[in-house]
Design a protein around this motif. Structure first.
Motif, PDB file in Angstrom:
ATOM      1  N   GLY A 331       0.834  -1.198   0.000  1.00  0.00           N
ATOM      2  CA  GLY A 331       0.000   0.000   0.000  1.00  0.00           C
ATOM      3  C   GLY A 331       0.866   1.244   0.000  1.00  0.00           C
ATOM      4  O   GLY A 331       2.004   1.228   0.478  1.00  0.00           O
ATOM      5  N   PHE A 332       0.327   2.318  -0.559  1.00  0.00           N
ATOM      6  CA  PHE A 332       0.977   3.630  -0.508  1.00  0.00           C
ATOM      7  C   PHE A 332       0.184   4.481   0.466  1.00  0.00           C
ATOM      8  O   PHE A 332      -1.005   4.743   0.240  1.00  0.00           O
ATOM      9  CB  PHE A 332       1.027   4.258  -1.895  1.00  0.00           C
ATOM     10  N   TYR A 333       0.836   4.896   1.551  1.00  0.00           N
ATOM     11  CA  TYR A 333       0.147   5.570   2.644  1.00  0.00           C
ATOM     12  C   TYR A 333       0.750   6.950   2.872  1.00  0.00           C
ATOM     13  O   TYR A 333       1.984   7.103   2.935  1.00  0.00           O
ATOM     14  CB  TYR A 333       0.274   4.764   3.940  1.00  0.00           C
ATOM     15  N   GLY A 334      -0.134   7.950   3.025  1.00  0.00           N
ATOM     16  CA  GLY A 334       0.305   9.202   3.598  1.00  0.00           C
ATOM     17  C   GLY A 334       0.507   9.040   5.089  1.00  0.00           C
ATOM     18  O   GLY A 334       0.002   8.092   5.710  1.00  0.00           O
ATOM     19  N   LYS A 335       1.246   9.946   5.675  1.00  0.00           N
ATOM     20  CA  LYS A 335       1.412   9.903   7.128  1.00  0.00           C
ATOM     21  C   LYS A 335       0.056  10.161   7.784  1.00  0.00           C
ATOM     22  O   LYS A 335      -0.760  10.927   7.288  1.00  0.00           O
ATOM     23  CB  LYS A 335       2.428  10.955   7.577  1.00  0.00           C
ATOM     24  N   TYR A 336      -0.163   9.525   8.911  1.00  0.00           N
ATOM     25  CA  TYR A 336      -1.404   9.773   9.638  1.00  0.00           C
ATOM     26  C   TYR A 336      -1.390  11.181  10.224  1.00  0.00           C
ATOM     27  O   TYR A 336      -0.321  11.777  10.439  1.00  0.00           O
ATOM     28  CB  TYR A 336      -1.597   8.734  10.736  1.00  0.00           C
ATOM     29  N   GLY A 369      -3.754   4.766   1.692  1.00  0.00           N
ATOM     30  CA  GLY A 369      -4.252   5.051   3.034  1.00  0.00           C
ATOM     31  C   GLY A 369      -3.612   6.290   3.627  1.00  0.00           C
ATOM     32  O   GLY A 369      -2.786   6.967   3.001  1.00  0.00           O
ATOM     33  N   GLY A 370      -4.005   6.588   4.871  1.00  0.00           N
ATOM     34  CA  GLY A 370      -3.456   7.739   5.582  1.00  0.00           C
ATOM     35  C   GLY A 370      -4.108   9.036   5.161  1.00  0.00           C
ATOM     36  O   GLY A 370      -5.241   9.062   4.681  1.00  0.00           O
ATOM     37  N   ALA A 371      -3.383  10.139   5.343  1.00  0.00           N
ATOM     38  CA  ALA A 371      -3.868  11.484   5.017  1.00  0.00           C
ATOM     39  C   ALA A 371      -2.958  12.094   3.959  1.00  0.00           C
ATOM     40  O   ALA A 371      -1.728  12.051   4.090  1.00  0.00           O
ATOM     41  CB  ALA A 371      -3.903  12.364   6.256  1.00  0.00           C
ATOM     42  N   MET A 372      -3.557  12.681   2.922  1.00  0.00           N
ATOM     43  CA  MET A 372      -2.790  13.288   1.824  1.00  0.00           C
ATOM     44  C   MET A 372      -3.495  14.561   1.383  1.00  0.00           C
ATOM     45  O   MET A 372      -4.432  14.497   0.585  1.00  0.00           O
ATOM     46  CB  MET A 372      -2.675  12.340   0.630  1.00  0.00           C
ATOM     47  N   SER A 373      -3.081  15.700   1.870  1.00  0.00           N
ATOM     48  CA  SER A 373      -3.649  16.967   1.427  1.00  0.00           C
ATOM     49  C   SER A 373      -2.942  17.457   0.169  1.00  0.00           C
ATOM     50  O   SER A 373      -1.780  17.107  -0.081  1.00  0.00           O
ATOM     51  CB  SER A 373      -3.522  18.023   2.534  1.00  0.00           C
ATOM     52  N   ASP A 374      -3.678  18.266  -0.608  1.00  0.00           N
ATOM     53  CA  ASP A 374      -3.107  18.869  -1.823  1.00  0.00           C
ATOM     54  C   ASP A 374      -2.405  17.821  -2.675  1.00  0.00           C
ATOM     55  O   ASP A 374      -1.259  17.996  -3.118  1.00  0.00           O
ATOM     56  CB  ASP A 374      -2.141  20.001  -1.454  1.00  0.00           C
ATOM     57  N   SER A 375      -3.107  16.725  -2.924  1.00  0.00           N
ATOM     58  CA  SER A 375      -2.493  15.560  -3.570  1.00  0.00           C
ATOM     59  C   SER A 375      -3.377  15.043  -4.700  1.00  0.00           C
ATOM     60  O   SER A 375      -4.575  15.347  -4.770  1.00  0.00           O
ATOM     61  CB  SER A 375      -2.256  14.454  -2.539  1.00  0.00           C
TER      62      SER A 375
END
Length: 671
Positions: A331-336, A369-375
């Protein structure tokens, strides 16, 4: 590894790049012969023009192709193979039988949606499928049912011989709570089999022209007692994308054969790319990745989702993580958010191929998963993960576009908890184990998000597109087909602890087909659109405008509360305008709640029962139903019982039939 950018560039220029090309141009589009039956969601494409995703492939239903097998269906009965097929029909092949499709346009790649039997004790089997074109160039696909076949009660079991997972739950099959029933009921096993289908892709190795015949044959010696073919997607895949000025993962030790783990190599490429402000490039190949790749402030591009495959095994963790995960996987995850969240992440042009075979809700084994703003996430193919994309906010401004999400155990995509100003557009979602696309405003509200021009087909459980709380949300120009059980095409629900709805909730210009499933817990049919007040009132300005509800299994429109809260909650401020209803098994509107709604220019035909089934809150007050319908004019048409919104229909007349008989509607046709 590299001390400066010049050294890196020289090394990159001399590195060998593995390119697995195929002949042909992605722009070629010869005239197709008149005979191939091309469909969208098993419909004539003209019936859904301008709605749903614009995709690079053409869909052909097996039941419309040449075959010496057996057409199964149409049938919408849960737990049957036809019910989970696109269009509720498919072709069953015994060993030695075939189904043959005529290509409607030039193609060098196909996707086959199929089903195989499970192993006797679960876990699936593999079996061959021969593919030939014009009787030549035979290739053999190895199909599998290892990612299919779930059983029993939520969250389901892989074991067909398992006893009830929750013997203290209400079970409609016996209309009882088994643990408190004497004598205890005996249930046939396997109990509630579901999630039968899978899909597999194949590059044909050359470009074939329109009119060429693709034959799928279950070999005479197949170990599968039967092979069901649902449909074939064919397309012309262009050449791989190449970037010579990028952090090429091969230079950091990634293995394109998939034999060695490439996670650390991809991490090194990402770190280098961030340092030198480069993109990360993943050339054609299959890369073994068995954990999360954490991304922040980076662009990762593959060669295209037919060429770059990121594939992982599910890994059992030595001890549960704080989030209760007991497995990890690709999986490719943004940082929580607790770790600061990620931003400026851009992922495109590759496949994420997971290894998830059971539903464990706490596991973080999602594709994204995780959080990804402005993405941005664009052009991915996500397959066999738990949820394709599960975002945990708060986060802002993410765009998910032009991607395919298939064969998930859970949702296709979920905006969870504080996702704002975000867009999901032109994506294709098929065979999810829960909602196809969802926004869940818990524990923080979502706002200003849009689901636009997406196609969602055959969600096995729950809804095509679901909104659980939130403010100023838009669901527009989507196509939703064939939800299987316990859900609808479109759903607006105050449930699962979601924050209240606020602002304007706009559902505009969507089309549903063969929607409105059977709700096991209530033993009733749902609507193609389903508004459900459970935790609180639904009273935001809800606009349902320009939608088409086609071939509805039960009702087109349902507004409902649950019995324990029926006198505590209501649904109001809902406005239906410029709606077309073509075929209902029962009514146009079923109201089982207090509140009100207005109707303007809602045209209906082929209505199977009384147009309005108004039960209100089931209190039967002398003043009429607790739910009122306001006629703003132009509500025309009807069915066997006359006009659906007749002049006799007072605003709150009780016209309640708790479980009306079903009249199967004719197939949709041009309006």
């Amino acid at each position: 590894m590299f001390k400066n950018i010049n050294q890196f560039t020289i090394a990159l220029a001399t590195a060998s790049v593995v390119v697995v090309g195929v002949a042909g141009s992605a722009n070629a589009s010869p005239s197709a012969p008149a005979n191939p039956a091309v469909t969208r969601a098993a419909l004539d494409p003209a019936l859904v023009a301008g709605r749903g995703a614009s995709v690079s492939f053409l869909e052909q239903e097996a039941e419309k192709a040449a075959t010496n097998g057996t057409v199964i269906g149409p049938d919408r009965t849960a737990y049957t193979l036809p019910a989970e097929a696109s269009g509720r029909s498919a072709v069953k092949l015994l060993p030695g039988q075939y189904v043959e499709f005529t290509l409607p346009q030039a193609a060098n790649a196909i996707t086959v949606r199929y089903s195989l039997p499970d192993a006797p004790n679960g876990g699936g089997i593999t079996a061959p499928l021969d593919v030939s074109v014009n009787g030549k160039n035979r290739k053999t696909m190895t199909l599998t049912s290892q990612f299919a076949w779930l059983y029993n009660q939520y969250p389901f079991a892989n074991d067909p011989n398992a006893d009830l997972l929750h013997p203290d739950w209400w079970v409609t099959e016996c209309a009882c709570v088994p643990a408190f029933t004497t004598p205890a009921p005996v249930f046939a096993k396997p109990f509630r089999p579901t999630h039968f289908y899978d899909e597999q892709r194949l590059l044909l190795g050359k470009t074939y022209k329109a009119g060429d015949r693709v034959r799928l044959t279950a070999p005479a010696g197949s170990n599968a007692a039967w092979t069901v073919i649902d449909l074939l997607d064919s397309e012309l895949v262009g050449l791989p994308y190449v970037n010579l000025v990028a952090a090429n993962v091969l230079l950091f030790g990634a293995d394109p054969t998939g034999q060695r783990e490439s996670s650390d190599a991809i991490d090194r490429a990402i770190a280098f790319a961030k340092r030198w402000h480069l993109e990360v490039y993943i050339p054609p190949g299959t890369y073994q990745v068995n954990r999360h790749i954490v991304v922040d402030n980076v662009t990762v591009k593959g060669a295209g989702n037919w060429y770059t495959i990121i594939k992982g095994k599910q890994v059992t963790l030595p001890a549960p993580l704080p989030d209760k995960s007991i497995h990890t996987g690709v999986g490719f995850y943004g940082k929580y958010v607790a770790d600061g969240g990620s931003s400026n992440v851009h992922l495109s042009g590759f496949t994420i191929e997971g290894d998830v075979r059971e539903r464990i809700d706490d596991d973080q084994v999602n594709g994204i998963g995780g959080a990804m703003s402005d993405s941005t996430i664009d052009g991915l193919y996500i397959h066999h993960t738990k949820v394709g994309l599960w975002f945990d906010g708060p986060m802002n401004n993410v765009k998910v576009t032009n991607s395919i999400i298939a064969d998930q155990i859970g949702d296709g995509l979920n905006f969870h908890g504080g996702v704002t100003n975000s867009l999901v557009a032109n994506n294709f979602v098929r065979n999810t184990g829960d909602d196809g696309l969802a926004m869940w405003a818990q524990p923080v509200t979502n706002s200003n998000n849009t689901f636009d021009h997406n196609t969602v087909q055959t969600p096995v459980l729950a809804n095509g597109i679901a909104l659980y709380g939130g403010s100023d949300l838009t669901v527009s120009s989507n196509l939703v087909a064939d939800p299987i059980r316990e859900g609808s095409g479109l759903h607006v629900g105050s449930r699962f602890g979601a924050e209240p709805f606020g602002g304007t909730i706009l559902l505009k210009d969507n089309t549903t087909v063969r929607a409105g499933t059977f709700e096991l817990n209530w033993n009733i049919g749902l609507g193609a659109i389903w508004l459900y007040a459970l935790d609180r009132n639904i009273d935001a300005n809800t606009q349902v405008v320009g939608n088409h509800f086609l071939d509805n299994t039960y009702n087109a429109i349902m507004l409902v509360s649950d019995w324990p809260v029926k006198d505590l909650v209501s649904i109001s401020n809902v406005h239906f305008k410029d709606v077309r209803v073509d075929g209902t098994g029962t009514s146009v509107v079923s109201a089982r709640v207090a509140g009100s709604a207005s109707f303007e220019n809602v045209d209906a035909r082929n209505v199977g029962a009384v147009g309005i089934n108004n039960c209100g809150s089931f209190n039967w007050p002398a003043t009429g139903s607790e739910f009122s319908l306001t006629d703003l004019g132009g509500n025309d048409g009807g069915g066997t019982t006359g006009p659906w919104f007749g002049s006799w229909q007072l605003p709150n007349t009780i016209t309640c039939n708790d479980r009306p008989p079903i009249v199967v509607p004719p197939a949709p046709s041009p309006w």
